[in-house]
Scaffold this motif. Structure first.
Motif, PDB file in Angstrom:
ATOM      1  N   GLU A   4      -7.931  -4.975  -4.276  1.00  0.00           N
ATOM      2  CA  GLU A   4      -9.260  -4.127  -3.118  1.00  0.00           C
ATOM      3  C   GLU A   4      -8.811  -2.626  -3.095  1.00  0.00           C
ATOM      4  N   ILE A   5     -10.834  -2.647  -3.080  1.00  0.00           N
ATOM      5  CA  ILE A   5     -10.458  -0.732  -3.616  1.00  0.00           C
ATOM      6  C   ILE A   5     -10.765  -0.211  -2.324  1.00  0.00           C
ATOM      7  N   GLY A   6      -9.847   1.057  -2.720  1.00  0.00           N
ATOM      8  CA  GLY A   6      -9.514   1.503  -1.208  1.00  0.00           C
ATOM      9  C   GLY A   6      -9.737   3.119  -1.627  1.00  0.00           C
ATOM     10  N   GLN A  55      -6.127   6.721  -4.339  1.00  0.00           N
ATOM     11  CA  GLN A  55      -4.458   5.624  -3.904  1.00  0.00           C
ATOM     12  C   GLN A  55      -4.620   4.105  -4.533  1.00  0.00           C
ATOM     13  N   PHE A  56      -3.489   4.096  -4.607  1.00  0.00           N
ATOM     14  CA  PHE A  56      -2.963   2.523  -5.391  1.00  0.00           C
ATOM     15  C   PHE A  56      -1.620   2.575  -4.296  1.00  0.00           C
ATOM     16  N   PHE A 107       4.763  -0.458  -2.005  1.00  0.00           N
ATOM     17  CA  PHE A 107       5.034   0.425  -3.177  1.00  0.00           C
ATOM     18  C   PHE A 107       3.399   0.830  -2.833  1.00  0.00           C
ATOM     19  N   SER A 108       3.492   3.065  -2.564  1.00  0.00           N
ATOM     20  CA  SER A 108       2.564   3.202  -2.231  1.00  0.00           C
ATOM     21  C   SER A 108       2.820   4.423  -3.217  1.00  0.00           C
ATOM     22  N   PHE A 161       2.905   6.483 -10.115  1.00  0.00           N
ATOM     23  CA  PHE A 161       2.326   4.291 -10.420  1.00  0.00           C
ATOM     24  C   PHE A 161       3.564   4.259 -10.755  1.00  0.00           C
ATOM     25  N   PRO A 162       3.655   2.280 -10.086  1.00  0.00           N
ATOM     26  CA  PRO A 162       4.785   1.807  -9.665  1.00  0.00           C
ATOM     27  C   PRO A 162       5.073   1.367 -11.334  1.00  0.00           C
TER      28      PRO A 162
END
Length: 58
Positions: free
Chosen positions: A18-20, A24-25, A35-36, A43-44
């Motif tokens: 989904e585009i945020g 944002q990830f 995870f944020s 990034f994770p």
């Protein structure tokens, strides 16, 4: 391997993108944030997402 492919292989579920907001990830499982990027500042790794998902499944 992509996140979606790794999740499909490990859990046999299809991940949905989904585009945020810009930069944002977030990774959510059943509406739970696991995870944020904004909170962690990075990034994770794929394995840490898979591990977090495994903990939720228990």
């Amino acid at each position: 391997m992509s996140f979606a492919a790794a999740i499909k292989e490990a859990f046999d579920v299809d991940a949905k993108l989904e585009i945020g907001k810009p930069s944002q990830f977030d990774v959510l499982v059943d509406q739970k944030l696991i995870f944020s990027k904004q909170a962690e500042g990075r990034f994770p790794e794929i394995q840490e997402v898979l591990d977090a998902m495994s903990k939720l499944a228990r």
